[in-house]
Each structure stands twice: as structure tokens, then as C-alpha cells.
Design a protein around this motif. Structure first.
Motif, PDB file in Angstrom:
ATOM      1  N   SER A   1       0.819  -1.209   0.000  1.00 56.87           N
ATOM      2  CA  SER A   1       0.000   0.000   0.000  1.00 56.87           C
ATOM      3  C   SER A   1       0.856   1.263   0.000  1.00 56.87           C
ATOM      4  CB  SER A   1      -0.941  -0.001   1.209  1.00 56.87           C
ATOM      5  OG  SER A   1      -0.182  -0.086   2.412  1.00 56.87           O
ATOM      6  N   SER A   2       1.934   1.271   0.796  1.00 54.20           N
ATOM      7  CA  SER A   2       2.795   2.456   0.840  1.00 54.20           C
ATOM      8  C   SER A   2       3.549   2.641  -0.470  1.00 54.20           C
ATOM      9  CB  SER A   2       3.786   2.350   2.001  1.00 54.20           C
ATOM     10  OG  SER A   2       4.646   1.241   1.823  1.00 54.20           O
ATOM     11  N   GLU A   3       3.947   1.541  -1.107  1.00 54.69           N
ATOM     12  CA  GLU A   3       4.650   1.631  -2.391  1.00 54.69           C
ATOM     13  C   GLU A   3       3.721   2.186  -3.463  1.00 54.69           C
ATOM     14  OE1 GLU A   3       7.951   1.232  -4.933  1.00 54.69           O
ATOM     15  OE2 GLU A   3       7.759   1.131  -2.751  1.00 54.69           O
ATOM     16  N   ALA A   4       2.450   1.759  -3.451  1.00 54.83           N
ATOM     17  CA  ALA A   4       1.492   2.273  -4.431  1.00 54.83           C
ATOM     18  C   ALA A   4       1.248   3.768  -4.231  1.00 54.83           C
ATOM     19  CB  ALA A   4       0.174   1.502  -4.316  1.00 54.83           C
ATOM     20  N   LYS A   5       1.136   4.196  -2.979  1.00 52.10           N
ATOM     21  CA  LYS A   5       0.929   5.620  -2.706  1.00 52.10           C
ATOM     22  C   LYS A   5       2.143   6.438  -3.132  1.00 52.10           C
ATOM     23  CE  LYS A   5      -2.217   4.933   1.210  1.00 52.10           C
ATOM     24  NZ  LYS A   5      -2.366   5.038   2.687  1.00 52.10           N
ATOM     25  N   LYS A   6       3.342   5.882  -2.918  1.00 46.76           N
ATOM     26  CA  LYS A   6       4.561   6.596  -3.300  1.00 46.76           C
ATOM     27  C   LYS A   6       4.629   6.780  -4.814  1.00 46.76           C
ATOM     28  CE  LYS A   6       8.129   5.072  -1.161  1.00 46.76           C
ATOM     29  NZ  LYS A   6       9.272   4.180  -0.810  1.00 46.76           N
ATOM     30  N   GLN A   7       4.309   5.721  -5.564  1.00 46.73           N
ATOM     31  CA  GLN A   7       4.329   5.811  -7.026  1.00 46.73           C
ATOM     32  C   GLN A   7       3.266   6.772  -7.539  1.00 46.73           C
ATOM     33  OE1 GLN A   7       3.947   1.848  -8.581  1.00 46.73           O
ATOM     34  NE2 GLN A   7       5.999   1.222  -7.938  1.00 46.73           N
ATOM     35  N   LYS A   8       2.099   6.738  -6.930  1.00 46.45           N
ATOM     36  CA  LYS A   8       1.024   7.643  -7.341  1.00 46.45           C
ATOM     37  C   LYS A   8       1.410   9.088  -7.096  1.00 46.45           C
ATOM     38  CE  LYS A   8      -3.935   8.436  -6.773  1.00 46.45           C
ATOM     39  NZ  LYS A   8      -5.157   8.037  -6.044  1.00 46.45           N
ATOM     40  N   ALA A   9       2.044   9.346  -5.954  1.00 45.53           N
ATOM     41  CA  ALA A   9       2.478  10.714  -5.655  1.00 45.53           C
ATOM     42  C   ALA A   9       3.522  11.190  -6.657  1.00 45.53           C
ATOM     43  CB  ALA A   9       3.046  10.766  -4.238  1.00 45.53           C
ATOM     44  N   LYS A  10       4.439  10.288  -7.074  1.00 44.57           N
ATOM     45  CA  LYS A  10       5.450  10.657  -8.072  1.00 44.57           C
ATOM     46  C   LYS A  10       4.787  11.031  -9.395  1.00 44.57           C
ATOM     47  CE  LYS A  10       9.530   8.015  -6.643  1.00 44.57           C
ATOM     48  NZ  LYS A  10      10.412   6.891  -7.032  1.00 44.57           N
ATOM     49  N   MET A  11       3.806  10.229  -9.806  1.00 41.37           N
ATOM     50  CA  MET A  11       3.176  10.452 -11.101  1.00 41.37           C
ATOM     51  C   MET A  11       2.305  11.704 -11.106  1.00 41.37           C
ATOM     52  SD  MET A  11       2.219   6.476 -11.884  1.00 41.37           S
ATOM     53  CE  MET A  11       1.540   6.680 -13.525  1.00 41.37           C
ATOM     54  N   LEU A  12       1.718  12.009  -9.961  1.00 39.03           N
ATOM     55  CA  LEU A  12       0.826  13.174  -9.901  1.00 39.03           C
ATOM     56  C   LEU A  12       1.581  14.476  -9.673  1.00 39.03           C
ATOM     57  CD1 LEU A  12      -2.191  11.792  -7.838  1.00 39.03           C
ATOM     58  CD2 LEU A  12      -2.080  12.198 -10.288  1.00 39.03           C
ATOM     59  N   THR A  13       2.717  14.399  -9.006  1.00 38.97           N
ATOM     60  CA  THR A  13       3.452  15.622  -8.672  1.00 38.97           C
ATOM     61  C   THR A  13       4.709  15.775  -9.525  1.00 38.97           C
ATOM     62  OG1 THR A  13       4.667  14.475  -6.920  1.00 38.97           O
ATOM     63  CG2 THR A  13       2.630  15.586  -6.293  1.00 38.97           C
ATOM     64  N   THR A  14       4.684  15.222 -10.720  1.00 41.22           N
ATOM     65  CA  THR A  14       5.818  15.392 -11.624  1.00 41.22           C
ATOM     66  C   THR A  14       5.996  16.859 -11.960  1.00 41.22           C
ATOM     67  OG1 THR A  14       5.247  13.268 -12.598  1.00 41.22           O
ATOM     68  CG2 THR A  14       6.820  14.617 -13.796  1.00 41.22           C
ATOM     69  N   LYS A  15       7.235  17.319 -11.921  1.00 40.78           N
ATOM     70  CA  LYS A  15       7.507  18.728 -12.181  1.00 40.78           C
ATOM     71  C   LYS A  15       7.097  19.082 -13.607  1.00 40.78           C
ATOM     72  CE  LYS A  15      11.182  22.174 -11.825  1.00 40.78           C
ATOM     73  NZ  LYS A  15      12.613  22.399 -11.594  1.00 40.78           N
ATOM     74  N   LYS A  16       6.236  20.095 -13.710  1.00 43.84           N
ATOM     75  CA  LYS A  16       5.753  20.583 -14.997  1.00 43.84           C
ATOM     76  C   LYS A  16       5.097  19.467 -15.813  1.00 43.84           C
ATOM     77  CE  LYS A  16       9.338  24.145 -15.321  1.00 43.84           C
ATOM     78  NZ  LYS A  16      10.424  24.689 -16.140  1.00 43.84           N
ATOM     79  N   SER A  17       4.366  18.586 -15.137  1.00 45.07           N
ATOM     80  CA  SER A  17       3.785  17.459 -15.853  1.00 45.07           C
ATOM     81  C   SER A  17       2.675  17.881 -16.799  1.00 45.07           C
ATOM     82  CB  SER A  17       3.240  16.436 -14.850  1.00 45.07           C
ATOM     83  OG  SER A  17       2.255  17.037 -14.031  1.00 45.07           O
ATOM     84  N   THR A  18       2.029  19.005 -16.526  1.00 49.93           N
ATOM     85  CA  THR A  18       0.945  19.441 -17.400  1.00 49.93           C
ATOM     86  C   THR A  18       1.278  20.709 -18.158  1.00 49.93           C
ATOM     87  OG1 THR A  18      -0.054  20.648 -15.550  1.00 49.93           O
ATOM     88  CG2 THR A  18      -0.813  18.389 -15.920  1.00 49.93           C
ATOM     89  N   SER A  19       2.491  21.217 -18.000  1.00 50.83           N
ATOM     90  CA  SER A  19       2.825  22.485 -18.645  1.00 50.83           C
ATOM     91  C   SER A  19       3.181  22.328 -20.113  1.00 50.83           C
ATOM     92  CB  SER A  19       4.003  23.145 -17.914  1.00 50.83           C
ATOM     93  OG  SER A  19       5.137  22.309 -17.987  1.00 50.83           O
ATOM     94  N   TRP A  20       3.279  21.087 -20.604  1.00 51.88           N
ATOM     95  CA  TRP A  20       3.642  20.905 -22.002  1.00 51.88           C
ATOM     96  C   TRP A  20       2.560  21.423 -22.935  1.00 51.88           C
ATOM     97  CZ3 TRP A  20       0.662  17.714 -25.129  1.00 51.88           C
ATOM     98  CH2 TRP A  20      -0.239  16.903 -24.466  1.00 51.88           C
ATOM     99  N   MET A  21       1.293  21.431 -22.474  1.00 53.72           N
ATOM    100  CA  MET A  21       0.212  21.965 -23.310  1.00 53.72           C
ATOM    101  C   MET A  21       0.416  23.462 -23.538  1.00 53.72           C
ATOM    102  SD  MET A  21      -2.031  19.736 -24.339  1.00 53.72           S
ATOM    103  CE  MET A  21      -3.548  20.637 -24.573  1.00 53.72           C
ATOM    104  N   LYS A  22       0.865  24.159 -22.491  1.00 56.40           N
ATOM    105  CA  LYS A  22       1.094  25.600 -22.640  1.00 56.40           C
ATOM    106  C   LYS A  22       2.273  25.879 -23.571  1.00 56.40           C
ATOM    107  CE  LYS A  22      -0.690  26.602 -18.025  1.00 56.40           C
ATOM    108  NZ  LYS A  22      -0.364  27.139 -16.691  1.00 56.40           N
ATOM    109  N   LYS A  23       3.260  24.973 -23.538  1.00 54.26           N
ATOM    110  CA  LYS A  23       4.407  25.168 -24.424  1.00 54.26           C
ATOM    111  C   LYS A  23       4.023  24.946 -25.881  1.00 54.26           C
ATOM    112  CE  LYS A  23       8.048  23.842 -21.173  1.00 54.26           C
ATOM    113  NZ  LYS A  23       9.173  22.921 -20.932  1.00 54.26           N
ATOM    114  N   LEU A  24       3.211  23.924 -26.121  1.00 49.76           N
ATOM    115  CA  LEU A  24       2.885  23.581 -27.503  1.00 49.76           C
ATOM    116  C   LEU A  24       1.833  24.499 -28.094  1.00 49.76           C
ATOM    117  CD1 LEU A  24       2.780  19.695 -27.247  1.00 49.76           C
ATOM    118  CD2 LEU A  24       4.644  21.139 -27.979  1.00 49.76           C
ATOM    119  N   PHE A  25       0.848  24.851 -27.288  1.00 45.62           N
ATOM    120  CA  PHE A  25      -0.249  25.688 -27.768  1.00 45.62           C
ATOM    121  C   PHE A  25      -0.259  26.975 -26.956  1.00 45.62           C
ATOM    122  CE2 PHE A  25      -1.488  21.228 -28.124  1.00 45.62           C
ATOM    123  CZ  PHE A  25      -1.556  21.128 -29.507  1.00 45.62           C
ATOM    124  N   THR A  26       0.251  28.039 -27.533  1.00 43.56           N
ATOM    125  CA  THR A  26       0.305  29.309 -26.818  1.00 43.56           C
ATOM    126  C   THR A  26      -1.099  29.840 -26.615  1.00 43.56           C
ATOM    127  OG1 THR A  26       0.562  30.413 -28.942  1.00 43.56           O
ATOM    128  CG2 THR A  26       2.568  29.887 -27.722  1.00 43.56           C
TER     129      THR A  26
END
Length: 263
Positions: free
Chosen positions: A200-225
Motif C-alpha cells: 500500500s505504501s509503495e502504491a501511494k509513493k508511485q502515485k504521488a510521483k506520477m501526480l506531482t511530476t515537475k511541470k507534468s501538465t505544462s507541455w500543453m502551454k508550451k505547444l499551444f500558446t
């Protein structure tokens, strides 16, 4: 009671392993790897996808579902009136073989989740660099779905519960008549010690990594101004006027531009 619990957990584990979600994601992953094989042989997200595919392939080659079905066929079905009667039970070699496959399956699924997490982070990183946009978009969506399917269906948790029931029956059978098949290996009483991590702790750790990736959603702003506000207002106004006139005339001329301005 031990046999009925083992039968029930074998059914649940077999159903979750052979579910349509996991198989569908595996087919999509193989198709993506096939399409990009000749172009991205040394691309890091592509190599990470190959590791995910190898884990899935080994999981299917293990044929854990077939072993569980064979074990269920050996467990007798008893009525309530026959609860205290003697009955045949699966042999110790059969229980040891299935137990070893369950342990290996748990290790493989842990490795699969880890590879999914690492490949997802790599895909997002290269996506932010605007590199191989189509592949990395496909890969990030595919990997997040595959990780979610395994976690949502509780595949790993189901296998650990199955091993607990299997270990109990194996202990009782070996006490009655010892016929060991697998030598040089001691079956762990607690599967968490064998896996070396808390699930359970390993799953939570992986989920936190995937959700809190640095600039994980900023690529849309880069591609589409972002569209300027004035241009956006003009586009909306033009679109509303066009729709109004079209409603009045009940037809739209072929030469009329009904779209918004694209920057």
C-alpha cells in the motif's frame, strides 16, 4: 473452511488477471512498440516501454491463470452436510508449484508497476522538451491507464490474499503427509517479507510521483500558446454572428468561414 477460502480467492485472482482491461492495454502497448520500432530504437521512453512489455510478456508466459484453474479443479466441492467428512485435497507438489508461481507473479507485478512509473515520468519529461510528441502522449496515457488498471482491480492485493490462503492449506497438507517437491526453498509465512516492500505504501509513493511530476501538465502551454483575448473575443463574436445568420437563412454558403481565427 480453508479449502473453500482458497477456492474463492483462486476464482477472484483468476478473474482479475484475465480481465479485459489488462489484456487490452497489453495489446495496445505491443501495437505502439511495433509501429515505432524502426524509428526510436535508442529513444529512452521507448526503451522504458519495452521493459514494461517484457514484464507483461513474462506474466502471461507464466500461465498463472491456468495454474489457478487447475488447482480449483482439484479442490472438492462440499455441501454443508459433508463439512466434517473426509475428502481429497490438492497434493503438496501442486500447492508448492502454484505457491511459487504466485510469489513470482507478485514480484513481476511489483516490477511492472515500477517500470510503468519510471516510463511515465520519462515520457512526460521528453514531452515537456517537445520531443516525439505523438509517441510520448500515447505512452503517458497508456502507462497511466495500465498502472491504474492494476491498482484499481487490486491485482497485487488479490494475489497476496491468495498466497495467505494457499500457505495455510500447504502447511496443513505438509503436516499430514510430507511430500516436498521444491527443495532448497523455504516458503515465507508472510509474503510482505518476501516482497521486501509494503504494497500500500509503495502504491501511494508511485502515485504521488506520477501526480506531482515537475511541470507534468505544462507541455500543453508550451505547444499551444494562449490565444490573445482580443482575437478570442473577435472570433467568438464572428462565430455567433455567423450562427445567427445561418439560422435565419436555414443554409450555410460553402464559401462562408464558420471557424474561429487560429493563432
Amino acid at each position: 473452511s480453508c479449502l473453500s477460502a482458497l477456492r474463492r480467492r483462486c476464482h477472484i485472482a483468476g478473474k482479475r488477471l484475465s480481465g479485459p482491461g489488462l489484456a487490452a492495454e497489453g495489446r495496445i502497448l505491443r501495437a505502439v512498440l511495433y509501429v515505432y520500432h524502426s524509428r526510436l530504437l535508442r529513444h529512452r521512453p521507448y526503451l522504458a516501454l519495452q521493459q514494461v512489455e517484457q514484464c507483461l510478456k513474462r506474466l502471461w508466459k507464466m500461465n498463472l491463470v491456468g495454474s489457478l484453474e487447475a488447482l480449483v479443479e482439484l479442490i472438492p466441492k462440499k455441501n454443508a452436510s459433508e463439512a466434517h467428512a473426509e475428502c481429497l485435497v490438492p497434493s503438496q507438489p501442486m500447492l508448492e508449484t502454484v505457491g511459487l508461481k504466485v510469489l513470482g507473479g507478485c514480484k513481476l507485478i511489483l516490477r511492472l508497476l515500477d517500470c510503468c512509473c519510471k516510463a511515465f515520468l520519462l515520457s512526460v519529461k521528453h514531452l515537456c522538451s517537445e520531443e516525439f510528441i505523438l509517441l510520448n502522449t500515447l505512452a503517458s496515457g497508456l502507462l497511466s491507464r495500465l498502472w491504474f488498471v492494476i491498482q484499481y482491480k487490486c491485482v497485487l492485493q488479490t494475489l497476496t490474499c491468495l498466497y495467505d490462503a494457499l500457505s495455510t492449506v500447504l502447511h496443513l497438507v505438509s503436516e499430514t503427509q510430507q511430500t516436498p517437491y521444491i527443495k532448497g526453498f523455504t516458503f515465507p509465512s508472510d509474503i510482505s517479507d518476501f516482497l521486501g516492500v509494503n504494497i500500500s505504501s509503495e502504491a501511494k509513493k508511485q502515485k504521488a510521483k506520477m501526480l506531482t511530476t515537475k511541470k507534468s501538465t505544462s507541455w500543453m502551454k508550451k505547444l499551444f500558446t494562449a490565444m490573445p483575448e482580443t482575437v478570442s473575443k473577435v472570433g467568438r463574436k464572428r462565430k455567433s454572428e455567423t450562427c445567427t445568420s445561418a439560422m435565419k437563412n436555414h443554409s450555410i454558403p460553402c464559401t462562408m468561414d464558420i471557424g474561429e481565427t487560429v493563432v
